[in-house]
Design a protein around this motif. Structure first.
Motif, mmCIF file in Angstrom:
data_model
loop_
_atom_site.group_PDB
_atom_site.id
_atom_site.type_symbol
_atom_site.label_atom_id
_atom_site.label_comp_id
_atom_site.label_asym_id
_atom_site.label_seq_id
_atom_site.Cartn_x
_atom_site.Cartn_y
_atom_site.Cartn_z
ATOM 1 N N ASP B 64 91.174 105.472 -71.875
ATOM 2 C CA ASP B 64 91.163 104.909 -70.527
ATOM 3 C C ASP B 64 91.972 105.772 -69.579
ATOM 4 O O ASP B 64 91.701 105.847 -68.394
ATOM 5 C CB ASP B 64 91.757 103.492 -70.549
ATOM 6 C CG ASP B 64 90.735 102.486 -71.077
ATOM 7 O OD1 ASP B 64 89.539 102.831 -71.055
ATOM 8 O OD2 ASP B 64 91.141 101.401 -71.504
ATOM 9 N N ALA B 65 92.983 106.446 -70.098
ATOM 10 C CA ALA B 65 93.868 107.230 -69.245
ATOM 11 C C ALA B 65 93.335 108.643 -69.002
ATOM 12 O O ALA B 65 93.884 109.374 -68.191
ATOM 13 C CB ALA B 65 95.255 107.304 -69.867
ATOM 14 N N GLY B 66 92.297 109.050 -69.700
ATOM 15 C CA GLY B 66 91.771 110.399 -69.504
ATOM 16 C C GLY B 66 91.490 111.087 -70.825
ATOM 17 O O GLY B 66 90.972 110.480 -71.753
ATOM 18 N N TRP B 91 94.123 120.596 -62.509
ATOM 19 C CA TRP B 91 94.450 119.212 -62.822
ATOM 20 C C TRP B 91 95.834 119.102 -63.479
ATOM 21 O O TRP B 91 96.246 120.013 -64.197
ATOM 22 C CB TRP B 91 93.386 118.595 -63.742
ATOM 23 C CG TRP B 91 93.200 117.157 -63.415
ATOM 24 C CD1 TRP B 91 93.786 116.107 -64.028
ATOM 25 C CD2 TRP B 91 92.419 116.633 -62.341
ATOM 26 N NE1 TRP B 91 93.421 114.939 -63.397
ATOM 27 C CE2 TRP B 91 92.584 115.233 -62.358
ATOM 28 C CE3 TRP B 91 91.613 117.194 -61.345
ATOM 29 C CZ2 TRP B 91 91.963 114.397 -61.428
ATOM 30 C CZ3 TRP B 91 90.991 116.352 -60.439
ATOM 31 C CH2 TRP B 91 91.162 114.968 -60.481
ATOM 32 N N ASN B 92 96.504 117.993 -63.212
ATOM 33 C CA ASN B 92 97.794 117.747 -63.838
ATOM 34 C C ASN B 92 97.610 117.523 -65.330
ATOM 35 O O ASN B 92 96.624 116.932 -65.751
ATOM 36 C CB ASN B 92 98.455 116.494 -63.252
ATOM 37 C CG ASN B 92 98.917 116.715 -61.831
ATOM 38 O OD1 ASN B 92 99.233 117.851 -61.442
ATOM 39 N ND2 ASN B 92 98.958 115.656 -61.048
ATOM 40 N N PRO B 112 95.274 113.172 -67.250
ATOM 41 C CA PRO B 112 94.814 111.933 -66.610
ATOM 42 C C PRO B 112 93.617 112.237 -65.725
ATOM 43 O O PRO B 112 93.773 112.694 -64.603
ATOM 44 C CB PRO B 112 96.027 111.486 -65.790
ATOM 45 C CG PRO B 112 96.786 112.742 -65.517
ATOM 46 C CD PRO B 112 96.477 113.719 -66.611
ATOM 47 N N TYR B 113 92.433 112.007 -66.211
ATOM 48 C CA TYR B 113 91.242 112.412 -65.463
ATOM 49 C C TYR B 113 90.241 111.271 -65.383
ATOM 50 O O TYR B 113 89.955 110.608 -66.385
ATOM 51 C CB TYR B 113 90.590 113.610 -66.165
ATOM 52 C CG TYR B 113 89.492 114.243 -65.356
ATOM 53 C CD1 TYR B 113 89.801 115.133 -64.325
ATOM 54 C CD2 TYR B 113 88.148 113.957 -65.610
ATOM 55 C CE1 TYR B 113 88.793 115.708 -63.565
ATOM 56 C CE2 TYR B 113 87.141 114.527 -64.847
ATOM 57 C CZ TYR B 113 87.464 115.404 -63.838
ATOM 58 O OH TYR B 113 86.476 115.977 -63.083
ATOM 59 N N PRO B 114 89.696 111.015 -64.180
ATOM 60 C CA PRO B 114 88.715 109.929 -64.047
ATOM 61 C C PRO B 114 87.346 110.353 -64.550
ATOM 62 O O PRO B 114 86.434 110.593 -63.775
ATOM 63 C CB PRO B 114 88.704 109.654 -62.539
ATOM 64 C CG PRO B 114 89.099 110.945 -61.918
ATOM 65 C CD PRO B 114 89.992 111.662 -62.890
ATOM 66 N N TRP B 115 87.194 110.447 -65.835
ATOM 67 C CA TRP B 115 85.930 110.885 -66.430
ATOM 68 C C TRP B 115 84.829 109.863 -66.158
ATOM 69 O O TRP B 115 85.098 108.700 -65.867
ATOM 70 C CB TRP B 115 86.087 111.115 -67.928
ATOM 71 C CG TRP B 115 86.704 109.980 -68.672
ATOM 72 C CD1 TRP B 115 88.034 109.757 -68.875
ATOM 73 C CD2 TRP B 115 86.020 108.874 -69.287
ATOM 74 N NE1 TRP B 115 88.218 108.606 -69.585
ATOM 75 C CE2 TRP B 115 86.994 108.042 -69.852
ATOM 76 C CE3 TRP B 115 84.681 108.534 -69.423
ATOM 77 C CZ2 TRP B 115 86.677 106.872 -70.532
ATOM 78 C CZ3 TRP B 115 84.346 107.363 -70.102
ATOM 79 C CH2 TRP B 115 85.357 106.551 -70.645
#
Ligand SMILES: [Cu+2]
Lengths: 293, 403
Positions: B64-66, B91-92, B112-115
Motif C-alpha cells: 500500500d505504501a509503494g 523519486w524519494n 513511496p510511489y502511487p502505483w
C-alpha cells in the motif's frame, strides 16, 4: 488498497549544498565581460580565454557525469559584450579530443569554428560582435551530438549599444544528460544540475524587472520549453530584432540551439514555479522556483 | 605406464617427512606465482576504463505504501546509489540498511510511489558513477502477503496442477492393463516421448530463469550442473541398489517410483512458475499456467502407471505414487509465491531435468532388455509411434501454457 493514492510529493532535492548546486548558482548569475581595452581605431577589444578539458560534473545530487567542459563547467562561461566590440577568444584545447568553438552570429567564415583544434593547441577567434541579442557557442567537431551533449556549449550575450532597461538578470541554459549512452537523456536540468532552483529558489523582488537569457542545448530531444506558473512574461526570440513584438505568454519552446530573452515582473510575493512543460523533463530535473519577496 | 606402476609400488626407505615435502613443493611454488601475479599484474595494462558496477534488482514487493525493492551488489566494487527514478521521474527513497552497498551486500529500498493497479512500472537506480540499473514491474498489483488464506489458496492451486491430473491419468490403468507386451512397450515409448519433451521444456525454463540470476552465480551453468549431477547421482543410487537386490531387471514398481520422483521434481518447477506469476501480479498468466499444466499433467499419470502394467499394484501404491509426483507442485507454488529466488530456481530446474533424464534412461533400458529377451526390434514402428505421440501430445497441450 487506496491509502497509497494520497501520497506526498515524489521528490525532495534536500538542502545539501553540493558541488553541482554551486556550479548551477555560479552560471545563473556570472557574466564574463572579458579583459577590456581600447584599440587604436577606437573600438573596444574584449579578450576571453577558454580552455576545454575533461571534467567530472555533478549533474544531480550524488550523480557524477564524465563531462567535456569549457572552463570546467557545463554550460561553459557566459561571455558578454556590446554590439560593435571586437571579441577575441583564445581557445586552448586541454582535452584529449580535437575541439573547436563555433559562435552563432554574423562574422567572417574563417572565424566560424569549423576547423578542429588539436589537443594541446590554441586558436584565437576574433570578430566584431553582431548583431546584438542572444547568441550561443558550442564545439563543432564531429560527431556533433557527442561533442555537444558532453557539455561543450554556452551563452554569448551581445548587448545593444543603447542598453536595455535596467533589470535583475539571469543566465539559463537548458540541458540534458544521457548516462547510459542510449541516445536518450536520463537527467534534465537548467545550468547543468537537476532541481537546482527547486532546492534553492531564485530570489527576486516584487515589481522589479527580471531578465532571463535562455537557450536550449538539450541534445537528443527535439525541443525543450520554459513554463512559468502564476504569471506571464515577454519573450524576445534571439532578442536581435528591435522591431519585433515580443510574445506575451507563460510558455515558450525552443528547438536545439534556439534562444531568447524573457522579461518578467512578479506582481506579488510568493513562490512561482517554472519548469519544462514536457512533464517528463520536469520530473527528471528541469524544475525550479522564483521566490518573490 | 609400466614405469608409473613400478614407481607407485616403490616405497622409499627414507623419512616420511621427505615424502610430504615432495607433495608440498608444487603447492608452495603455486602460491609464489599467484602472489607474484597479484602483486605485479600480468604485464598487461588492465585498468578498467569505465567503473565496473553490477547491481541486481532481486525482488520488487508492492505494498500500500509503494515499492519495496531488494537489491544486491554482485559486482567487484562498492556501489553507492545516488538517485532513484520511477517511471522517468526522480523519486524519494529510503534505504535499509544504507544506500551504499559493499560487495555481495543486500539492501531494501522503500519507495513511496502511487502505483496504478494493472500498470507496468519501471524503477531505475542511478549510482554515483552515473550507471543505471533497472527493475521492472510488469503488472502492478499488491504482492500477496503470507497469510493462512493465501497459503491455502496456493496449496489448492498446487493440488489442481499436481495431484488431480496425475490421478486422472492413472485412471487409464485398467484400460492399459489389457495391452500385450508390444502394446506395453508402445505405452512405455509414449512415456519416453512425454519425458523427452519435459526434459527439453524444463531445461529451457531453467535457462529463462537463469537469465535473471546475478552474473556471479552463473545461472545457465547451474542448470547444466544440476542436470548432469542429478542424472549421475540417481544412476549411482540405482546401481548401488541393484547390486543389493535383483541384479537383472528393475521391477515395474521401482521404475514407477523413479518416474514419479522425476516428474515430481518437474512439477515442483511448474509450481514455481505458477507461484512466481501470481507473486508478480500476473494473475491472468498464473491462471493460464494452472489450466495448461493441469491438462498437460494428465499424461504424466499415464506415464507413471505404464511400468506397472504387468504387476498387481495395490491402491496404496497408486496413492503414494500420486503423492510423490503431485505434491511437489504445491511445494513449488509456495516457494514461487513467497520466496522466489532465481538462483535456486535455476538449480531446481537443472536437478529436475536430470531426474527426468535418468527416468528416460531407466525406461529405455527396460524396453531394450525385454525386447532383447523376446527378440523384438527395439525401435519398432509401434514404439516409434508411441514416442512420437508422446512428444506430440505434450507439444500440443503445451500450447495452452505458452499461449
Ligand atoms: Cu568537441
Amino acid at each position: 488498497m487506496d491509502n497509497h493514492m494520497g501520497m506526498q510529493h515524489g521528490y525532495d532535492p534536500g538542502t545539501e549544498v553540493t558541488k553541482g548546486l554551486k556550479m548551477a548558482r555560479k552560471i545563473l548569475t556570472e557574466f564574463d565581460y572579458g579583459k577590456v581595452s581600447k584599440r587604436s581605431d577606437g573600438k573596444t577589444l574584449r579578450e576571453f580565454e577558454i580552455v576545454s578539458y575533461e571534467t567530472e560534473i555533478e549533474i544531480a545530487r550524488g550523480v557524477k557525469f564524465p563531462g567535456w567542459t569549457f572552463n570546467g563547467t557545463i554550460p561553459g562561461p557566459t561571455l558578454r559584450c556590446t554590439e560593435g566590440d571586437i571579441i577575441s577568444v583564445k581557445f586552448t584545447n586541454g582535452a584529449s579530443h580535437p575541439h573547436s568553438i563555433h559562435f552563432h552570429g554574423i562574422h567572417p567564415t574563417n572565424m566560424d569554428g569549423l576547423d578542429p583544434i588539436m589537443p594541446g593547441q590554441s586558436f584565437t577567434y576574433e570578430f566584431e560582435a553582431k548583431p546584438h541579442g542572444m547568441q550561443v557557442y558550442h564545439c563543432h567537431v564531429f560527431p556533433l551530438a557527442r561533442h555537444i551533449h558532453k557539455g561543450l556549449y554556452g551563452n554569448l550575450i551581445i548587448d545593444p549599444k543603447k542598453p536595455r532597461a535596467k533589470a535583475k538578470e539571469f543566465n539559463m541554459v537548458m540541458n540534458g544528460f544521457d548516462l547510459d549512452l542510449d541516445g536518450e537523456n536520463e537527467v534534465y536540468a537548467v545550468n547543468g544540475y537537476a532541481f537546482a532552483y527547486q532546492q534553492e529558489p531564485i530570489k527576486v523582488k516584487v515589481g522589479e524587472l527580471v531578465r532571463i537569457y535562455l537557450s536550449n542545448f538539450t541534445e537528443f530531444d527535439l525541443i525543450n520549453s520554459f513554463h512559468l506558473h502564476a504569471n506571464y512574461f515577454h519573450y524576445y526570440a534571439t532578442g536581435s530584432d528591435p522591431e519585433a513584438r515580443p510574445q506575451y505568454t507563460d510558455t515558450i519552446m525552443q528547438c536545439q540551439g534556439e534562444r531568447g530573452i524573457l522579461e518578467i515582473t512578479f506582481p506579488a510575493p510568493g513562490r512561482y514555479m517554472f519548469h519544462a512543460h514536457q512533464s517528463e523533463f520536469a520530473e527528471l530535473g528541469w524544475m525550479g522556483f522564483f521566490l518573490a519577496e | 605406464m609400466a614405469q608409473i606402476q613400478t614407481n607407485a609400488n616403490y616405497q622409499p626407505k627414507d623419512s616420511k617427512l621427505k615424502w610430504i615435502g615432495f607433495g608440498l613443493i608444487p603447492i608452495i611454488l603455486l602460491i609464489c606465482i599467484v602472489t607474484l601475479i597479484a602483486l605485479f599484474g600480468t604485464g598487461i595494462k588492465n585498468e578498467s576504463v569505465a567503473p565496473i558496477e553490477i547491481l541486481n534488482v532481486e525482488k520488487i514487493t508492492i505494498t500500500d505504501a509503494g515499492f519495496e525493492v531488494k537489491i544486491f551488489n554482485s559486482g567487484p566494487e562498492q556501489i553507492e546509489i545516488a538517485q532513484v527514478l520511477v517511471d522517468d521521474s526522480f523519486w524519494n527513497a529510503s534505504f535499509d540498511p544504507a544506500s551504499s552497498l559493499d560487495r555481495f551486500e543486500n539492501a531494501t529500498v522503500y519507495i513511496p510511489y502511487p502505483w496504478v493497479e494493472g500498470d507496468p512500472h519501471e524503477i531505475k537506480f542511478i549510482t554515483t558513477n552515473g550507471l543505471l540499473f533497472t527493475g521492472e514491474v510488469e503488472v502492478a498489483t499488491k504482492t500477496p502477503v503470507l497469510t493462512t488464506n493465501v497459503f491455502l489458496q496456493y496449496a489448492l492451486i498446487g493440488f489442481y496442477v499436481g495431484i488431480v491430473p496425475v490421478s486422472l491419468g492413472m485412471l487409464w490403468y485398467p484400460f492399459m492393463r489389457r495391452f500385450s507386451t508390444r502394446g506395453i512397450h508402445a505405452v512405455l515409448a509414449f512415456t519416453v516421448g512425454l519425458l523427452f519433451f519435459l526434459v527439453i521444456d524444463t531445461v529451457e525454463e531453467g535457462f529463462e530463469i537463469a537469465a535473471e540470476v546475478p552474473g556471479v552465480f552463473q545461472g545457465s551453468g547451474l542448470v547444466w550442473f544440476g542436470l548432469v549431477l542429478s542424472f549421475l547421482f540417481l544412476i549411482a543410487v540405482d546401481q548401488a541398489n541393484q547390486r543389493k537386490t535383483n541384479p537383472h531387471i528393475d521391477s515395474g514398481k521401482r521404475v514407477s517410483y523413479k518416474l514419479a520422483t522425476g516428474i515430481g521434481l518437474h512439477n515442483l518447477g511448474e509450481g514455481l512458475a505458477i507461484g512466481a506469476a501470481f507473486a508478480v501480479g500476473e494473475a491472468a498468466l498464473g491462471t493460464f499456467l494452472v489450466i495448461g499444466f493441469t491438462l498437460h499433467n494428465i499424461t504424466e499419470g499415464v506415464g507413471i502407471a505404464a511400468p506397472l502394467l504387468r504387476e498387481r499394484p495395490t491402491f496404496k501404491t497408486f496413492v503414494s505414487l500420486v503423492a510423490v509426483a503431485g505434491t511437489p507442485a504445491i511445494l513449488g507454488t509456495w516457494i514461487g509465491g513467497f520466496i522466489f529466488n532465481p538462483t535456486l530456481s535455476a538449480l531446481f530446474f537443472g536437478i529436475g531435468a536430470g531426474a527426468i533424464l535418468q527416468v528416460i534412461f531407466v525406461i529405455c533400458k527396460m524396453i531394450w532388455k525385454e525386447s532383447q529377451s523376446n527378440k523384438y526390434p527395439l525401435v519398432s514402428w509401434l514404439n516409434f509411434s508411441g514416442l512420437t505421440l508422446g512428444i506430440l501430445l505434450m507439444y500440443v497441450t503445451a500450447f495452452l501454457v505458452k499461449f
